[in-house]
Structure formats: structure tokens, C-alpha cells
Design a protein around this motif. Structure first.
Motif, PDB file in Angstrom:
ATOM      1  N   THR A  65       1.049   5.007  -4.041  1.00  0.00           N
ATOM      2  CA  THR A  65       1.003   4.256  -2.440  1.00  0.00           C
ATOM      3  C   THR A  65       0.472   3.532  -3.104  1.00  0.00           C
ATOM      4  N   LEU A  66      -0.864   2.663  -3.114  1.00  0.00           N
ATOM      5  CA  LEU A  66      -1.368   1.578  -3.232  1.00  0.00           C
ATOM      6  C   LEU A  66      -0.207   0.407  -3.838  1.00  0.00           C
ATOM      7  N   TRP A  67       0.380   0.239  -4.469  1.00  0.00           N
ATOM      8  CA  TRP A  67       1.745  -0.843  -4.495  1.00  0.00           C
ATOM      9  C   TRP A  67       2.923  -0.880  -3.347  1.00  0.00           C
ATOM     10  N   ASN A  68       2.501   0.344  -2.913  1.00  0.00           N
ATOM     11  CA  ASN A  68       3.627   0.537  -1.370  1.00  0.00           C
ATOM     12  C   ASN A  68       3.254  -0.046  -0.130  1.00  0.00           C
ATOM     13  N   LYS A  69       2.074   0.605  -0.186  1.00  0.00           N
ATOM     14  CA  LYS A  69       1.078  -0.092   1.174  1.00  0.00           C
ATOM     15  C   LYS A  69       0.046  -0.866   1.049  1.00  0.00           C
ATOM     16  N   ALA A  70      -0.019  -1.015  -0.332  1.00  0.00           N
ATOM     17  CA  ALA A  70      -1.606  -2.727  -0.012  1.00  0.00           C
ATOM     18  C   ALA A  70      -1.904  -3.956   1.367  1.00  0.00           C
ATOM     19  N   HIS A  71      -0.568  -3.272   2.220  1.00  0.00           N
ATOM     20  CA  HIS A  71      -0.913  -4.325   3.449  1.00  0.00           C
ATOM     21  C   HIS A  71      -1.501  -3.338   4.734  1.00  0.00           C
ATOM     22  N   LEU A  72      -1.824  -2.373   3.842  1.00  0.00           N
ATOM     23  CA  LEU A  72      -2.880  -0.932   5.349  1.00  0.00           C
ATOM     24  C   LEU A  72      -3.985  -1.030   4.748  1.00  0.00           C
ATOM     25  N   PHE A  73      -4.406  -1.882   3.443  1.00  0.00           N
ATOM     26  CA  PHE A  73      -6.258  -1.994   3.236  1.00  0.00           C
ATOM     27  C   PHE A  73      -6.993  -2.697   3.715  1.00  0.00           C
ATOM     28  N   ASP A  74      -7.575  -1.986   4.814  1.00  0.00           N
ATOM     29  CA  ASP A  74      -8.781  -3.552   5.033  1.00  0.00           C
ATOM     30  C   ASP A  74      -9.932  -3.257   4.939  1.00  0.00           C
ATOM     31  N   PRO A  75     -10.549  -3.862   4.249  1.00  0.00           N
ATOM     32  CA  PRO A  75     -12.090  -4.397   3.430  1.00  0.00           C
ATOM     33  C   PRO A  75     -13.221  -4.025   3.929  1.00  0.00           C
ATOM     34  N   GLY A  76     -13.042  -4.295   5.108  1.00  0.00           N
ATOM     35  CA  GLY A  76     -13.692  -3.889   7.058  1.00  0.00           C
ATOM     36  C   GLY A  76     -13.707  -2.503   7.281  1.00  0.00           C
ATOM     37  N   ALA A  78     -13.405   0.113   4.264  1.00  0.00           N
ATOM     38  CA  ALA A  78     -13.925   0.979   3.316  1.00  0.00           C
ATOM     39  C   ALA A  78     -13.428   0.119   2.101  1.00  0.00           C
ATOM     40  N   SER A  79     -14.153   0.103   1.220  1.00  0.00           N
ATOM     41  CA  SER A  79     -14.071  -0.082  -0.308  1.00  0.00           C
ATOM     42  C   SER A  79     -12.513   0.092  -0.986  1.00  0.00           C
ATOM     43  N   VAL A  80     -12.270   0.004  -1.654  1.00  0.00           N
ATOM     44  CA  VAL A  80     -10.855  -0.506  -2.534  1.00  0.00           C
ATOM     45  C   VAL A  80     -11.024   1.259  -3.253  1.00  0.00           C
ATOM     46  N   ALA A  81     -12.103   1.467  -3.387  1.00  0.00           N
ATOM     47  CA  ALA A  81     -12.658   3.089  -4.239  1.00  0.00           C
ATOM     48  C   ALA A  81     -11.936   4.377  -3.362  1.00  0.00           C
ATOM     49  N   THR A  82     -12.680   3.822  -2.441  1.00  0.00           N
ATOM     50  CA  THR A  82     -13.218   5.350  -0.761  1.00  0.00           C
ATOM     51  C   THR A  82     -10.711   4.795  -1.011  1.00  0.00           C
ATOM     52  N   TRP A  83     -10.732   3.520  -0.743  1.00  0.00           N
ATOM     53  CA  TRP A  83      -8.934   4.052  -0.740  1.00  0.00           C
ATOM     54  C   TRP A  83      -8.272   5.112  -1.086  1.00  0.00           C
ATOM     55  N   VAL A  84      -8.233   5.194  -2.548  1.00  0.00           N
ATOM     56  CA  VAL A  84      -8.125   4.840  -3.374  1.00  0.00           C
ATOM     57  C   VAL A  84      -7.405   6.121  -2.992  1.00  0.00           C
ATOM     58  N   PHE A  85      -9.708   6.849  -4.001  1.00  0.00           N
ATOM     59  CA  PHE A  85      -9.941   8.722  -3.428  1.00  0.00           C
ATOM     60  C   PHE A  85      -9.321   9.076  -2.314  1.00  0.00           C
ATOM     61  N   THR A  86      -8.986   8.652  -1.285  1.00  0.00           N
ATOM     62  CA  THR A  86      -8.598   8.755   0.232  1.00  0.00           C
ATOM     63  C   THR A  86      -6.822   9.191  -0.072  1.00  0.00           C
ATOM     64  N   ILE A  87      -6.437   8.065  -0.707  1.00  0.00           N
ATOM     65  CA  ILE A  87      -5.202   8.605  -0.943  1.00  0.00           C
ATOM     66  C   ILE A  87      -4.627   9.732  -1.026  1.00  0.00           C
ATOM     67  N   ALA A  88      -5.684   9.667  -3.064  1.00  0.00           N
ATOM     68  CA  ALA A  88      -5.405  10.832  -3.731  1.00  0.00           C
ATOM     69  C   ALA A  88      -5.806  12.340  -3.284  1.00  0.00           C
ATOM     70  N   ARG A  89      -6.853  12.568  -2.101  1.00  0.00           N
ATOM     71  CA  ARG A  89      -7.358  13.950  -1.563  1.00  0.00           C
ATOM     72  C   ARG A  89      -5.538  14.339  -0.679  1.00  0.00           C
ATOM     73  N   ASN A  90      -5.910  12.954   0.425  1.00  0.00           N
ATOM     74  CA  ASN A  90      -4.567  13.395   1.404  1.00  0.00           C
ATOM     75  C   ASN A  90      -3.269  14.079   0.442  1.00  0.00           C
ATOM     76  N   LYS A  91      -2.535  13.048  -1.013  1.00  0.00           N
ATOM     77  CA  LYS A  91      -1.695  13.654  -1.965  1.00  0.00           C
ATOM     78  C   LYS A  91      -1.802  14.805  -2.180  1.00  0.00           C
ATOM     79  N   ARG A  92      -3.380  15.309  -2.487  1.00  0.00           N
ATOM     80  CA  ARG A  92      -3.191  16.324  -2.972  1.00  0.00           C
ATOM     81  C   ARG A  92      -3.295  17.728  -2.791  1.00  0.00           C
ATOM     82  N   ILE A  93      -3.808  17.831  -0.971  1.00  0.00           N
ATOM     83  CA  ILE A  93      -3.031  17.819   0.442  1.00  0.00           C
ATOM     84  C   ILE A  93      -1.730  18.276   0.672  1.00  0.00           C
ATOM     85  N   ASP A  94      -0.693  17.504   0.457  1.00  0.00           N
ATOM     86  CA  ASP A  94      -0.468  17.169   0.232  1.00  0.00           C
ATOM     87  C   ASP A  94       0.825  17.997  -0.331  1.00  0.00           C
ATOM     88  N   LEU A  95       0.248  18.030  -2.027  1.00  0.00           N
ATOM     89  CA  LEU A  95       1.324  18.757  -2.985  1.00  0.00           C
ATOM     90  C   LEU A  95       0.833  19.943  -2.807  1.00  0.00           C
TER      91      LEU A  95
END
Length: 185
Positions: A65-76, A78-95
Motif C-alpha cells: 500500500t505504501l508503494w501504491n499509495k505514496a501519492h496520498l501521503f501528506d507530510p503536513g 502526519a509523520s511517515v511512521a504515523t501514516w504507515v502504522f495507520t495503514i497497518a491498523r486499517n489492514k488489521r481491521i479489514d482482515l
């Protein structure tokens, strides 16, 4: 919270990596992000209750997702870490949601047999009884039952939508279900 110079430098470096992925599909930048974040995401998921295999699968999906959706990252935003762990949380919920929805064991082909007339009548009577029982519920309980069962919202989503505490949501739904069970018997 005050960040050290090293933390700020690392954050700037991670942002630059994501921007290189976004702008140039930079595989080296992705490999560095992967080496840093994938093990941390996997550990986070295991600490959150996932087994190792599920955590590994989910971490792989997060990095894809990070690779495919890098265009959605907004450094203003969230931090990269916050963005990555938010994606992880959402993926876990989906699974977890996928695991709770079992697949049909058997798909039937062709027309289904017509139900017995007695079954149709019984179902109509139960539906009418349930409708009356729902109407008899206090307004707040009825609204929460509708959101949970007809709106397919989780208790947390209802709490976010209504502003009520999660415990209140759970209590009202439990009371409403008890009333409905009593009315149906």
C-alpha cells in the motif's frame, strides 16, 4: 512532545523516501523504508493480537500500500511512521472483518426450492412481531440497534458518529437485545 535532532533528521529522510517513491517509483528508497518499517509493523500487529503468519501477510500488504499509495501521503498531516502504522491498523481491521464473515460452504446452482407455505406464514408473523418489538424500544436503543444491525456499523463507529461513550453504546444495545428477545418469546 519535543523531538531530538536525530528524530527530525530521520523524519525528513523518511519523507524524502516517500516522495522519491511517489515521484520516481524509487526502488532503493522503498527497500530502505521496507527494511525499517516492515519488521516494526509485524511486531506491532503481533502485539495487537495477530498470529505471526497473519502479521507477516498484513505487513506485506501495508508495504505494498505504501508503494501504491505514496501519492496520498501528506507530510503536513502526519509523520511517515504515523501514516504507515495507520495503514497497518486499517489492514488489521479489514482482515479481522474478513475472518468474521465466513464464506458460504456450498453454492447452489439453479432455482431454489419454494419454501413451504407454513414457513412463509411463520416468517411473516415473526417479522411483524419483530417490527412491533422494535417500535416498542426506547428511541435511543432503537436508533443504536438500527445503526448496528441495519447500518452494519461497529460499536466504535457508532460511538464516533453519535459522540456517546463506547460503554454506553454497548449497554444500550445489550439492553435493547434483551428486550427484543423477551418480546419475541
Amino acid at each position: 512532545m519535543h523531538r531530538t535532532k536525530e528524530q527530525c533528521d530521520a523524519q525528513g529522510e523518511w519523507i524524502a523516501h516517500v516522495l522519491r517513491i511517489r515521484d520516481r517509483q524509487d526502488q532503493t528508497a522503498f527497500a530502505e523504508l521496507f527494511r525499517h518499517f516492515a519488521p516494526r509493523v509485524k511486531a506491532f500487529l503481533i502485539r495487537s493480537g495477530s498470529d505471526a503468519a497473519l502479521a507477516e501477510e498484513c505487513a506485506q500488504e501495508v508495504m505494498a500500500t505504501l508503494w501504491n499509495k505514496a501519492h496520498l501521503f501528506d507530510p503536513g498531516h502526519a509523520s511517515v511512521a504515523t501514516w504507515v502504522f495507520t495503514i497497518a491498523r486499517n489492514k488489521r481491521i479489514d482482515l479481522l472483518r474478513k475472518q468474521r464473515r465466513p464464506e458460504p460452504e456450498e453454492l447452489t446452482w439453479g432455482p431454489e426450492a419454494e419454501p413451504e407455505q407454513a414457513d412463509v406464514v411463520a416468517l411473516q408473523q415473526e417479522t411483524a412481531l419483530l417490527r412491533r418489538a422494535m417500535q416498542a424500544l426506547p428511541g435511543a436503543q432503537k436508533e443504536l440497534i438500527e445503526k448496528a444491525y441495519f447500518g452494519d456499523l461497529s460499536h466504535r463507529e457508532i460511538a464516533a458518529q453519535t459522540g456517546l461513550p463506547l460503554g454506553t453504546i454497548k449497554s444500550r444495545i445489550r439492553l435493547a437485545l434483551d428486550r427484543l428477545r423477551h418480546a419475541m418469546n
